[in-house]
Scaffold this motif. Structure first.
Motif, PDB file in Angstrom:
ATOM      1  N   LEU C   4       0.848  -1.187   0.000  1.00 14.23           N
ATOM      2  CA  LEU C   4       0.000   0.000   0.000  1.00 14.23           C
ATOM      3  C   LEU C   4       0.884   1.237   0.000  1.00 14.23           C
ATOM      4  CD1 LEU C   4      -2.835   1.352   0.250  1.00 14.23           C
ATOM      5  CD2 LEU C   4      -2.416   1.405   2.719  1.00 14.23           C
ATOM      6  N   ALA C   5       0.652   2.112  -0.964  1.00  9.90           N
ATOM      7  CA  ALA C   5       1.381   3.378  -1.035  1.00  9.90           C
ATOM      8  C   ALA C   5       0.433   4.506  -0.640  1.00  9.90           C
ATOM      9  CB  ALA C   5       1.907   3.594  -2.447  1.00  9.90           C
ATOM     10  N   ILE C   6       0.831   5.278   0.359  1.00 10.37           N
ATOM     11  CA  ILE C   6       0.036   6.417   0.814  1.00 10.37           C
ATOM     12  C   ILE C   6       0.669   7.687   0.253  1.00 10.37           C
ATOM     13  CG2 ILE C   6      -0.711   7.710   2.848  1.00 10.37           C
ATOM     14  CD1 ILE C   6      -0.579   5.033   4.406  1.00 10.37           C
ATOM     15  N   TRP C   7      -0.050   8.344  -0.633  1.00 11.85           N
ATOM     16  CA  TRP C   7       0.480   9.538  -1.287  1.00 11.85           C
ATOM     17  C   TRP C   7       0.305  10.732  -0.362  1.00 11.85           C
ATOM     18  CZ3 TRP C   7       2.064  10.025  -6.672  1.00 11.85           C
ATOM     19  CH2 TRP C   7       2.478  11.310  -6.992  1.00 11.85           C
ATOM     20  N   GLY C   8       1.423  11.200   0.195  1.00  7.02           N
ATOM     21  CA  GLY C   8       1.374  12.341   1.113  1.00  7.02           C
ATOM     22  C   GLY C   8       1.769  11.905   2.506  1.00  7.02           C
ATOM     23  N   ALA C   9       2.873  12.464   3.007  1.00  8.28           N
ATOM     24  CA  ALA C   9       3.392  12.040   4.310  1.00  8.28           C
ATOM     25  C   ALA C   9       3.279  13.154   5.344  1.00  8.28           C
ATOM     26  CB  ALA C   9       4.835  11.573   4.168  1.00  8.28           C
ATOM     27  N   GLY C  10       2.282  14.016   5.190  1.00 12.04           N
ATOM     28  CA  GLY C  10       2.018  15.037   6.206  1.00 12.04           C
ATOM     29  C   GLY C  10       1.155  14.469   7.322  1.00 12.04           C
ATOM     30  N   GLY C  11       0.496  15.359   8.060  1.00 10.02           N
ATOM     31  CA  GLY C  11      -0.320  14.930   9.191  1.00 10.02           C
ATOM     32  C   GLY C  11      -1.399  13.939   8.791  1.00 10.02           C
ATOM     33  N   THR C  12      -2.061  14.185   7.673  1.00 11.36           N
ATOM     34  CA  THR C  12      -3.105  13.270   7.224  1.00 11.36           C
ATOM     35  C   THR C  12      -2.515  11.914   6.845  1.00 11.36           C
ATOM     36  OG1 THR C  12      -4.407  15.142   6.437  1.00 11.36           O
ATOM     37  CG2 THR C  12      -4.990  12.970   5.565  1.00 11.36           C
ATOM     38  N   GLY C  13      -1.364  11.947   6.223  1.00 14.41           N
ATOM     39  CA  GLY C  13      -0.711  10.692   5.851  1.00 14.41           C
ATOM     40  C   GLY C  13      -0.368   9.851   7.074  1.00 14.41           C
ATOM     41  N   PHE C  35       5.088   5.418   2.289  1.00 15.56           N
ATOM     42  CA  PHE C  35       4.651   6.725   1.798  1.00 15.56           C
ATOM     43  C   PHE C  35       5.217   7.006   0.413  1.00 15.56           C
ATOM     44  CE2 PHE C  35       4.494   7.666   6.463  1.00 15.56           C
ATOM     45  CZ  PHE C  35       3.160   8.025   6.532  1.00 15.56           C
ATOM     46  N   VAL C  36       4.475   7.808  -0.329  1.00 15.89           N
ATOM     47  CA  VAL C  36       4.994   8.412  -1.546  1.00 15.89           C
ATOM     48  C   VAL C  36       4.850   9.919  -1.383  1.00 15.89           C
ATOM     49  CG1 VAL C  36       4.714   8.676  -4.040  1.00 15.89           C
ATOM     50  CG2 VAL C  36       4.376   6.430  -2.952  1.00 15.89           C
ATOM     51  N   ASP C  37       5.980  10.578  -1.214  1.00 13.29           N
ATOM     52  CA  ASP C  37       5.943  12.034  -1.040  1.00 13.29           C
ATOM     53  C   ASP C  37       7.176  12.612  -1.717  1.00 13.29           C
ATOM     54  OD1 ASP C  37       5.996  14.704  -0.082  1.00 13.29           O
ATOM     55  OD2 ASP C  37       4.739  14.111   1.609  1.00 13.29           O
ATOM     56  N   ASN C  38       6.948  13.258  -2.854  1.00 12.80           N
ATOM     57  CA  ASN C  38       8.051  13.772  -3.670  1.00 12.80           C
ATOM     58  C   ASN C  38       8.776  14.935  -3.021  1.00 12.80           C
ATOM     59  OD1 ASN C  38       7.500  11.905  -5.698  1.00 12.80           O
ATOM     60  ND2 ASN C  38       6.102  13.289  -6.757  1.00 12.80           N
ATOM     61  N   TRP C  39       8.133  15.543  -2.008  1.00 14.91           N
ATOM     62  CA  TRP C  39       8.731  16.729  -1.381  1.00 14.91           C
ATOM     63  C   TRP C  39       9.551  16.378  -0.139  1.00 14.91           C
ATOM     64  CZ3 TRP C  39       4.359  16.576  -4.157  1.00 14.91           C
ATOM     65  CH2 TRP C  39       4.233  17.520  -5.179  1.00 14.91           C
ATOM     66  N   LYS C  40       9.613  15.121   0.193  1.00 11.59           N
ATOM     67  CA  LYS C  40      10.405  14.706   1.345  1.00 11.59           C
ATOM     68  C   LYS C  40      11.494  13.740   0.895  1.00 11.59           C
ATOM     69  CE  LYS C  40       6.910  15.842   4.613  1.00 11.59           C
ATOM     70  NZ  LYS C  40       6.018  15.539   5.716  1.00 11.59           N
ATOM     71  N   PRO C  41      12.601  13.696   1.621  1.00 17.27           N
ATOM     72  CA  PRO C  41      13.716  12.843   1.165  1.00 17.27           C
ATOM     73  C   PRO C  41      13.357  11.357   1.201  1.00 17.27           C
ATOM     74  CG  PRO C  41      14.153  13.766   3.344  1.00 17.27           C
ATOM     75  CD  PRO C  41      12.908  14.436   2.853  1.00 17.27           C
ATOM     76  N   GLU C  42      14.005  10.622   0.320  1.00 20.34           N
ATOM     77  CA  GLU C  42      13.759   9.186   0.245  1.00 20.34           C
ATOM     78  C   GLU C  42      14.561   8.395   1.271  1.00 20.34           C
ATOM     79  OE1 GLU C  42      12.315   7.702  -3.981  1.00 20.34           O
ATOM     80  OE2 GLU C  42      14.480   7.939  -3.871  1.00 20.34           O
ATOM     81  N   ASP C  43      15.580   9.025   1.801  1.00 23.94           N
ATOM     82  CA  ASP C  43      16.519   8.238   2.595  1.00 23.94           C
ATOM     83  C   ASP C  43      16.242   8.231   4.094  1.00 23.94           C
ATOM     84  OD1 ASP C  43      17.087  10.841   2.898  1.00 23.94           O
ATOM     85  OD2 ASP C  43      19.158  10.731   2.185  1.00 23.94           O
ATOM     86  N   GLU C  44      15.091   8.782   4.518  1.00 26.85           N
ATOM     87  CA  GLU C  44      14.782   8.661   5.943  1.00 26.85           C
ATOM     88  C   GLU C  44      13.354   8.139   6.140  1.00 26.85           C
ATOM     89  OE1 GLU C  44      13.717  13.160   7.270  1.00 26.85           O
ATOM     90  OE2 GLU C  44      15.824  12.787   6.794  1.00 26.85           O
ATOM     91  N   GLU C  45      13.183   7.425   7.251  1.00 28.41           N
ATOM     92  CA  GLU C  45      11.869   6.874   7.546  1.00 28.41           C
ATOM     93  C   GLU C  45      10.921   7.957   8.041  1.00 28.41           C
ATOM     94  OE1 GLU C  45      11.847   3.517  10.127  1.00 28.41           O
ATOM     95  OE2 GLU C  45      12.278   2.199   8.444  1.00 28.41           O
ATOM     96  N   ILE C  46       9.665   7.831   7.728  1.00 32.17           N
ATOM     97  CA  ILE C  46       8.639   8.714   8.247  1.00 32.17           C
ATOM     98  C   ILE C  46       7.633   7.832   8.982  1.00 32.17           C
ATOM     99  CG2 ILE C  46       6.807  10.354   7.660  1.00 32.17           C
ATOM    100  CD1 ILE C  46       8.434  11.044   5.134  1.00 32.17           C
ATOM    101  N   TYR C  47       7.476   8.082  10.249  1.00 29.72           N
ATOM    102  CA  TYR C  47       6.556   7.319  11.090  1.00 29.72           C
ATOM    103  C   TYR C  47       6.788   5.805  10.936  1.00 29.72           C
ATOM    104  CZ  TYR C  47       2.478   7.542  14.151  1.00 29.72           C
ATOM    105  OH  TYR C  47       1.636   7.497  15.245  1.00 29.72           O
ATOM    106  N   GLY C  48       8.063   5.461  10.868  1.00 25.68           N
ATOM    107  CA  GLY C  48       8.430   4.047  10.786  1.00 25.68           C
ATOM    108  C   GLY C  48       8.267   3.412   9.420  1.00 25.68           C
ATOM    109  N   ALA C  49       7.989   4.225   8.397  1.00 31.02           N
ATOM    110  CA  ALA C  49       7.772   3.669   7.053  1.00 31.02           C
ATOM    111  C   ALA C  49       8.748   4.308   6.068  1.00 31.02           C
ATOM    112  CB  ALA C  49       6.336   3.928   6.605  1.00 31.02           C
TER     113      ALA C  49
END
Lengths: 220, 220, 220
Positions: C4-13, C35-49
């Motif tokens: 599952l890819a969640i587009w957008g890694a902000g608060g809603t994501g 997550f899929v978020d083009n505005w955030k770096p690929e090399d760090e985890e966001i909320y464990g993902a």
């Protein structure tokens, strides 16, 4: 094991039958759930259930075999149907969604209907033929009269006293200790900060009187 | 195993004890739940539980044996009691309804109380002695100060910052990113679209300032 | 098993990933959620993902391996991303909180997202890429267009018809039978008692027109 008859096969009836079926999967209290709607044909299924006219119910089933709930929003119509059903000797069941929560110290009248997530808080006393919509809450120590309707997402504060046939629309709330007289209506989104007399229509934030409600006036 | 002491045996206390009993059936964290209410007699049960005066608790139980939550709505009263309990060396528990949901990334202060269906969203930080009513939601990334009250069905948007002793009444909502200063009150049904300074009372849709709140002014 | 890819890694994501992880614990439908978020770096985890850029997803995974949901509030942005994802050949999943309840007779479009306690009532028809916030309810028989957003604690009455890209803020409610035209916005706390045309912004109790909405105007 009794059958459950849902009086009214409109939108509210379909909401209620789905909740009743879910409740029945968990509690196994009815061997059939069907509609009673005199304005719809008897020979076709509605939402997967039989529809019978009330005369047919009376011919085919004794009061020991069937119990009722009423799927109408209009308080006056609920009262008329409740009295008609009772005059024919039939009693009333309760439809309570499995994800609703009724306090162990609350008292529920006959024919109570609680949709998803309804809360009936401690020490409240709920009259006959009351319906509470999704996520509605009836506050601790509140006394709710007969035939009242509590709209979805509405929140009755603690220690309220409602007369009979009070209608709270969607998304209303009442302050701690409020009294609402019989036959009064709070329109959608109304926030009730002061006592409300009998037979008035209120709306707004805070709720103000819009007009008197005469006997012929319908909520819908 | 500790005992849970609920400070305040009024309507809110009874709501909380019912939730705490339910939580305890599932989690087995307390070997007794009782009330502490100095204004009610010690010799009669309230809602099936003992009531003790605080002096009695201090005589009979060490801080290792009892933890507290506070069942008062008034933020100032919560603060005074919280400090009195802590000064006596006692700590605080958490009462969280089994149908509430607290994000794995949320941080909860001491003495948190969450009634039915409360949501604490990801990355939020909740201060000490906060209570959230039925179906209240604390938005993602929000920071809530100490002694705040979030009324039933109220919804705090994402990334809010609340000071201490903020009181949100029933059915309020705040927009994404709002700041509310300490000691401010949002009346029932208030919809907060702009930042709120300290010590004001707001109400309405959208919420507007009604008056300043002086130190003596009580919510109830 | 798909990812599952969640587009957008902000608060809603982050809200959505937590719900999706919970859903996945119960239903085991995805072998990874990222997550899929083009505005955030690929090399760090966001909320464990993991976070991937969309180009990376297209390079690494075929449409058989990944399905999407969109974690954006702005309806126009949802539409643009939905079309971009679909044009690349990928399909959409559904994220539905385990404590939400979707009627057996409701029809859900692609990419539906339902947070805690959402209710989708009988016979409703929900379009593509619709998101419903905490405790939002979609009334029986209502037809909701594509890319709509139903704010937390909002309640759509029975038999409503919504166009595409309608945005209902937090704590709104609509009366039985309401029609809301495409691109219209109901501000927080808005109570809708009458039909709403296309491309207007409404607010208040009852909701009144604030202004027209032109194509460039954003909700946030």
């Amino acid at each position: 094991m009794k059958k459950l008859a849902i009086w009214g096969a409109g939108g509210t009836g379909i909401q209620i039958i789905e909740i009743a079926q879910w409740q029945n999967e968990e509690e196994h209290i009815w061997d059939e759930i069907f509609f009673v709607d005199n304005w719809k044909p008897e020979d076709e299924e509605i939402y997967g259930a039989r529809n019978l006219h009330f005369d047919t119910v009376k011919e085919c089933y004794s009061p020991e075999q069937v119990e009722f709930v009423i799927a109408l929003g209009e308080p006056r119509d609920k009262k008329l149907r409740f009295e008609e059903i009772r005059a024919a000797g039939y009693g009333f069941g309760k439809v309570i969604a499995p994800n609703a929560r009724v306090s162990r110290s609350a008292t529920l009248g006959e024919g109570f209907v609680a949709l998803d997530g309804v809360l009936v808080e401690p020490l409240s006393v709920v009259g006959d033929c009351v319906m509470a919509g999704d996520y509605a809450a009836i506050g601790h120590g509140s006394v709710i009269g007969d035939y009242c309707h509590v709209g979805a997402s509405s929140n009755i504060g603690g220690d309220n006293v409602f007369g009979d046939e009070v209608f709270l629309g969607l998304h209303c709330a009442t302050k701690q200790g409020i009294k609402i007289g019989s036959y009064s209506v709070i329109g959608m989104g109304g926030i009730v900060l002061n006592d409300v007399p009998e037979s008035v229509i209120m709306a707004g934030v805070p709720a103000k009187k819009i007009k008197d409600r005469d006997d012929e006036m319908r909520v819908f």
